[in-house]
Design an enzyme around this catalytic site. Structure first.
Site, PDB file in Angstrom:
ATOM      1  N   HIS A  13      -5.728  -6.112   4.342  1.00  0.00           N
ATOM      2  CA  HIS A  13      -5.596  -7.116   3.134  1.00  0.00           C
ATOM      3  C   HIS A  13      -4.586  -8.145   3.070  1.00  0.00           C
ATOM      4  CE1 HIS A  13      -8.467  -4.153   0.613  1.00  0.00           C
ATOM      5  NE2 HIS A  13      -9.113  -4.744   1.820  1.00  0.00           N
TER       6      HIS A  13
ATOM      7  N   GLU B 222      -2.248  -8.587   0.901  1.00  0.00           N
ATOM      8  CA  GLU B 222      -0.823  -7.993   0.342  1.00  0.00           C
ATOM      9  C   GLU B 222      -0.325  -7.127   1.586  1.00  0.00           C
ATOM     10  OE1 GLU B 222      -4.089  -7.497  -0.735  1.00  0.00           O
ATOM     11  OE2 GLU B 222      -3.916  -6.787  -2.827  1.00  0.00           O
TER      12      GLU B 222
END
Ligand SMILES: [Zn+2]
Length: 147
Positions: free
Chosen positions: A65, A67
């Site tokens: 992901h 992040e």
């Protein structure tokens, strides 16, 4: 957040493009990330499929992901930093955000608000006293002029 949106545009995920930007206390950009397969993994050899019976042929086991990518790319202490992310973080990213010492999350999209992973995210963020604020959506257009 404009930079987060621009980072999201680099994702090859046909269904959900997500971008993240980490900034320090002076609002200087420390790193950026978008959702994609781990380094060295070819986008043509791994699947972007998001539904079906065969878990091993879906994107979920493989995609890193936005992040996670932004935090790992930073390669520095992120204590006290903020993260701008185009989609509210899932529970796995929330754990990583908390452990990295990030203390504020700004997000735009909250389309999975009622799904269990995102309820778990809010539960952890509230307990860890990390604030999360929704910002209004913005649309950016980048035009590349070919010579
Ligand atoms: Zn996530």
């Amino acid at each position: 957040m404009t930079v987060a949106k621009a980072s999201a545009m680099r994702s090859k995920d046909p269904s959900t493009q997500v971008g993240a930007v980490i900034v320090n206390k002076l609002n200087q950009i420390i790193s950026t990330g978008y959702n994609g397969f781990p380094r060295g993994i070819n986008d043509d050899e791994f699947p972007w499929i998001n539904s079906g019976e065969d878990w091993g042929n879906l994107k979920y086991p493989y995609v890193a992901h936005a992040e996670l990518n932004a935090i790992v790319s930073a390669r520095t202490d992120l204590t006290g930093c903020d993260v701008y992310v185009t989609l509210f973080p899932c529970n796995e990213c929330t754990k990583i955000i908390i452990q990295a010492g990030i203390n504020r999350i700004y997000f735009i999209d909250d389309k999975y608000h009622n799904e269990k992973e995102f309820i778990a995210s809010r539960k952890m963020l509230d307990a860890a006293k990390i604030s999360y604020d929704q910002l209004p959506n913005l649309e950016i257009t980048i035009k590349v002029k070919q010579k």
